[in-house]
Scaffold this motif. Sequence first.
Motif, short mmCIF file in Angstrom:
data_model
loop_
_atom_site.label_atom_id
_atom_site.label_comp_id
_atom_site.label_asym_id
_atom_site.label_seq_id
_atom_site.Cartn_x
_atom_site.Cartn_y
_atom_site.Cartn_z
N SER A 1 0.85 -1.27 -0.08
CA SER A 1 0.24 0.04 0.04
C SER A 1 0.76 1.26 0.02
O SER A 1 0.38 2.36 -0.36
CB SER A 1 -0.93 0.07 1.30
N ASP A 2 2.07 1.15 0.44
CA ASP A 2 2.95 2.42 0.85
C ASP A 2 4.16 2.35 0.28
O ASP A 2 5.23 2.97 0.81
CB ASP A 2 3.04 2.64 2.33
N ALA A 3 4.42 1.40 -0.83
CA ALA A 3 5.99 1.42 -1.39
C ALA A 3 6.47 2.69 -1.83
O ALA A 3 7.64 3.11 -2.02
CB ALA A 3 6.06 0.52 -2.54
N ASP A 4 5.72 3.69 -1.97
CA ASP A 4 5.82 5.00 -2.63
C ASP A 4 6.08 6.09 -1.71
O ASP A 4 6.31 7.33 -2.04
CB ASP A 4 4.87 5.39 -3.76
N GLY A 5 5.69 5.81 -0.37
CA GLY A 5 5.55 6.69 0.57
C GLY A 5 6.31 6.53 1.83
O GLY A 5 7.14 5.62 2.17
N PRO A 6 6.13 7.37 2.71
CA PRO A 6 6.88 7.27 4.17
C PRO A 6 6.62 6.14 4.82
O PRO A 6 7.51 5.65 5.43
CB PRO A 6 6.67 8.64 4.80
N ARG A 7 5.38 5.46 4.95
CA ARG A 7 5.10 4.51 5.62
C ARG A 7 6.13 3.18 5.31
O ARG A 7 6.44 2.29 6.25
CB ARG A 7 3.65 4.08 5.84
N GLY A 8 6.28 2.93 4.15
CA GLY A 8 6.95 2.15 3.61
C GLY A 8 6.66 0.70 3.65
O GLY A 8 5.45 0.42 3.74
N ILE A 9 7.24 -0.41 3.67
CA ILE A 9 6.87 -1.66 3.36
C ILE A 9 7.19 -2.82 4.41
O ILE A 9 6.81 -3.83 4.20
CB ILE A 9 7.24 -2.42 1.81
N ALA A 10 8.28 -2.15 5.14
CA ALA A 10 8.80 -3.38 6.12
C ALA A 10 7.84 -3.93 6.94
O ALA A 10 7.75 -5.26 7.17
CB ALA A 10 9.37 -2.57 7.41
N HIS A 11 6.34 -3.47 7.30
CA HIS A 11 5.63 -4.20 8.07
C HIS A 11 4.73 -5.32 7.30
O HIS A 11 4.48 -6.32 7.74
CB HIS A 11 4.60 -3.24 8.54
N GLN A 12 4.70 -4.92 6.07
CA GLN A 12 4.06 -5.90 5.10
C GLN A 12 4.77 -7.04 4.64
O GLN A 12 4.46 -8.09 4.51
CB GLN A 12 3.59 -5.17 3.73
#
Length: 374
Positions: free
Chosen positions: A161-172
Amino acid sequence: MPRPIHATIHTAALRHNLARVRQAAQDAKVWAVVKANAYGHGIERVYDSLRAADGFALLDLAEAERLRALGWRGPILLLEGVFEPRDLELCSRLGLWHVVHCDEQIDMLAAHKTQQPHHVLLKLNSGMNRLGFTPQRYRSAWARLNALPQVDEIGHVTHFSDADGPRGIAHQVEAFLSATRDLPGERSLANSAAILRHASAAQVRADWVRAGIALYGSAPDHPEHSAAHWGLQPAMTLATRLIAVQRLAAGDSVGYGSRFVAPAPMTIGVAACGYADGYPRHADTGTPVLVAGVRTRLVGRVSMDMLAVDLEPVLAAGVHAGFGSEVTLWGRAAHGGAILPIDEVAHAAGTIAYELMCALAPRVPVAADTERGA
Ligand SMILES: *Cc1c(COP(=O)(O)O)cnc(C)c1O
């Protein structure tokens, strides 16, 4: 003579962008995502340039049939899987791989009579909350699929959902690794944003990446980064010509609602492109545009078939601008080669390049530059 508007698909740019994705994804196999008629570019028009991909991913079974008709014999993936039982017959006949994201799709497979065991990718909902089994239910879905004689290969897929933004992907990524731990099968996680921003990690590249927007030359994380920053080239140009020129006095207005008022005497051009061509009506005064290869701006409200542009910067640059002058709405100017990134136009209109590409109207003639001999 037809209206002068036309779109051009740049085949060398598509090839270049695919190579760029391969470079970012290193040893991973690449799905070229060609849903929505190759993001508005046309599956038949992009096919030759993208056939160096390892597979094609899309959602529409009719588009899958078109790819087979073009002669593609490699993998084709249905990103949303099947919608009704008879879709499975087409999967068997065309050898389509399909995503399985819900129980109903497993039920359909269990009831499906086929000689050809299917290749499926089980989808994990790792936090997007759109499609997929939750981590709690993932393993039981896998066990159910694995017990079906209709299925031979089961891969694993999730979407960020957030590969392009600040939340990122680590949790996924964490949720994916834990849900799929010890299960056999190939893995696919990354979309364009993840490929460009996060694929230095082997677990993000995994076995397959799924590249869409990057292939078409837009930066998935604009405005943080530009397409040029990522080494991507525009694959689509939308261009037209000026069909009129108006000389305005200070205080004169332009177009519906008199939305632009000239602060001083100025010359404007009227271009044959409007929202009925797919140009965004929300683009306001200031949206960038090229006239004769020189960067200037839109003025006033976009009409159905026309829009107005400020010719002052063009004339100030000593470049002729008048009836018939080339206007580049996005992409590459025919003369001089200046680039107007589609991302900048989308941003000015409060949207993203994906939407502009997909919204190109059917009335706009489109051709690959190889067809035009350009
Ligand atoms: C559309 C889509 C992609 C490609 O996304 P881009 O941002 O265009 O690279 C990848 N995976 C899935 C599941 C998609 O629906």
